[in-house]
Design a protein around this motif. Structure first.
Motif, short mmCIF file in Angstrom:
data_model
loop_
_atom_site.label_atom_id
_atom_site.label_comp_id
_atom_site.label_asym_id
_atom_site.label_seq_id
_atom_site.Cartn_x
_atom_site.Cartn_y
_atom_site.Cartn_z
N GLY A 40 0.80 -1.22 0.00
CA GLY A 40 0.00 0.00 0.00
C GLY A 40 0.83 1.26 0.00
O GLY A 40 0.30 2.36 0.21
N ASN A 41 2.15 1.16 -0.22
CA ASN A 41 3.03 2.32 -0.24
C ASN A 41 3.33 2.74 -1.66
O ASN A 41 3.31 1.93 -2.58
N VAL A 42 3.61 4.02 -1.84
CA VAL A 42 4.06 4.52 -3.13
C VAL A 42 5.55 4.74 -3.03
O VAL A 42 6.00 5.70 -2.39
N PRO A 43 6.39 3.86 -3.59
CA PRO A 43 7.84 3.99 -3.44
C PRO A 43 8.37 5.17 -4.23
O PRO A 43 7.78 5.61 -5.21
N ASN A 44 9.55 5.66 -3.79
CA ASN A 44 10.22 6.74 -4.52
C ASN A 44 10.79 6.19 -5.81
O ASN A 44 11.37 5.11 -5.84
N GLY A 79 11.45 9.94 1.95
CA GLY A 79 12.40 10.89 2.51
C GLY A 79 13.84 10.45 2.46
O GLY A 79 14.72 11.17 2.95
N GLN A 80 14.12 9.29 1.88
CA GLN A 80 15.48 8.78 1.81
C GLN A 80 16.07 9.03 0.42
O GLN A 80 15.37 8.99 -0.59
N ASP A 81 17.39 9.27 0.39
CA ASP A 81 18.13 9.39 -0.86
C ASP A 81 18.47 7.99 -1.33
O ASP A 81 19.10 7.22 -0.60
N PRO A 82 18.05 7.63 -2.54
CA PRO A 82 18.30 6.26 -3.02
C PRO A 82 19.78 5.85 -2.99
O PRO A 82 20.09 4.68 -2.85
N GLU A 83 20.68 6.81 -3.11
CA GLU A 83 22.10 6.46 -3.16
C GLU A 83 22.68 6.10 -1.80
O GLU A 83 23.65 5.37 -1.71
N THR A 84 22.12 6.66 -0.74
CA THR A 84 22.73 6.47 0.58
C THR A 84 21.73 6.04 1.64
O THR A 84 22.07 6.01 2.81
#
Length: 399
Positions: A40-44, A79-84
């Protein structure tokens, strides 16, 4: 003539929906559709996915080999940066045509030893393992506190083995799974029990683009030369040297058997030194620790034993003249020489077989080719053993 609408722009064809205007403005071009995952989440979304894929929205696929498919999706917390990012997880699914154990491994260098893996056996718990060696007893489950997989299962249905799990990408003390290039290992068995794999390979997979490339270990020619040279030493010349001694009654009198025995052993020692030197030099070249597994340690032990055997042959007590009784020192030397020789030969047979297995693992040789070579090897060794044992026994009892 155009109206008021016109512009120059830069378009990255490998990216998903990003164009930059001539004044640096970013204009959306067919932006990706946000799709809810099964939680049920919308991923970044990750931009720049080759071929328009977004492996955070849907499962990306990678065919490991014929009949073995890998599917994965990356879960990035809001809210997270995919790289880190911390807390990112990866959903993974392996689908194998048949019933067998399956695994996917995570490595720092594309090699099995020192890597980690998730192994699934139909009907059993899917667990994380440490890969400490090539034998079954060195492939052990991680401690319970490190068994952090969720939604993990391995089932056999509709003629396929299907393993699913969700794994945290960055875990303390474990190989980190990156958004960029990763060294992965895959393997599967031929039955639903964890035994020696029937197929395996290493590959590099870029999780953000889905680009995969099979990895070939270096120095194949050097390790092949190492194996061939040592097979000639311990599979050909040493057995022939032993046969010359045991079957001396078939040879002309006058000590010709001893000349053959000594000459063949001299050749085998020279080959052994050359093969040993290739092993040490290539291990140095690959920046790997020396004598770090049973095969390498056994090789070192054999090298020392072979040198002692040669020295013992040079300084041997003289054989008594005809009619004289052998002195105790001569009897002791003969027993020691034979025991050490038999031990070296047995170790050599084991070493050569282990070498075939290690070469197959390192270079992902075809299973049928490896099986054919192994059969041919044991047929040859069996003939050598039969000639030594039966021939030696025949002449002993005849006398």
């Amino acid at each position: 003539y155009h109206g008021n609408n016109r512009a120059a722009f830069i378009l990255d064809l490998a990216a998903v929906g990003v164009a930059i205007g001539e004044e640096g403005a970013t204009n959306p071009v067919d932006p990706p559709v946000e799709v809810e995952d099964n939680r049920g989440n919308v991923p970044n979304a990750i931009q720049g996915l080759g071929g328009g894929q977004d492996c955070t929205v849907k499962f990306c696929e990678n065919e490991l080999t014929t009949g073995f498919l890998q599917k994965y999706r990356i879960n990035v917390p809001d809210g997270q940066d995919p790289e880190t990012c911390d807390g990112c997880t990866i959903d993974m699914e392996l689908i194998y045509d048949g019933e067998a154990w399956v695994s996917i491994g995570f490595s720092l260098n594309g090699r099995m030893i020192g890597s980690e893996a998730v192994i699934g056996i139909p009907g059993s718990t899917t667990l994380k393992y440490n890969l400490n060696g090539y034998t079954d007893n060195l492939v052990q489950p991680m401690p319970q506190e490190q068994q952090t997989l969720t939604d993990a299962s391995t089932v056999f249905q509709n003629g396929q083995t299907i393993m699913k799990f969700t794994k945290i990408m960055k875990e303390p003390g474990e190989v980190e799974i990156l958004f960029g290039d990763n060294d992965f290992l895959w393997a599967h068995g031929s039955a639903p029990a964890l035994t020696y794999h029937s197929a395996r390979s290493a590959f590099v997979l870029n999780l953000s683009s889905g680009a995969a490339q099979e990895v070939t270990a270096p120095n194949k020619g050097l390790w092949l030369a190492h194996g061939v040279i040592l097979f000639l030493a311990w599979g050909v010349f040493v057995p022939f040297a032993v046969q010359a001694s045991l079957l001396r009654k078939l040879l002309p009198e006058g000590g010709i058997w001893f000349q053959i025995h000594r000459g063949l052993n001299t050749i085998s020692l020279a080959l052994f030194i050359a093969g040993f030197a290739i092993s040490v030099a290539t291990t140095n070249k690959e920046e790997q620790p020396h004598f770090s597994n049973p095969h390498r340690r056994m090789g070192l032990a054999m090298f020392i034993m072979a040198i002692l055997q040669v020295i013992g042959g040079i300084v041997r007590p003289h054989n008594p003249l005809e009619g004289e009784k052998k002195k105790p020192v001569r009897v002791g030397w003969e027993v020691g020489h034979r025991v050490l020789g038999v031990s070296l030969l047995a170790c050599g047979f084991w070493q050569m077989y282990e070498g075939i297995l290690l070469y197959g693992v390192k270079y992902s040789t075809d299973e049928s080719d490896e099986e054919a070579i192994t059969i041919a090897y044991w047929v040859w060794i069996s003939v050598m053993i039969a000639v030594m044992v039966l021939g030696g026994a025949f002449f002993k009892f005849r006398n």
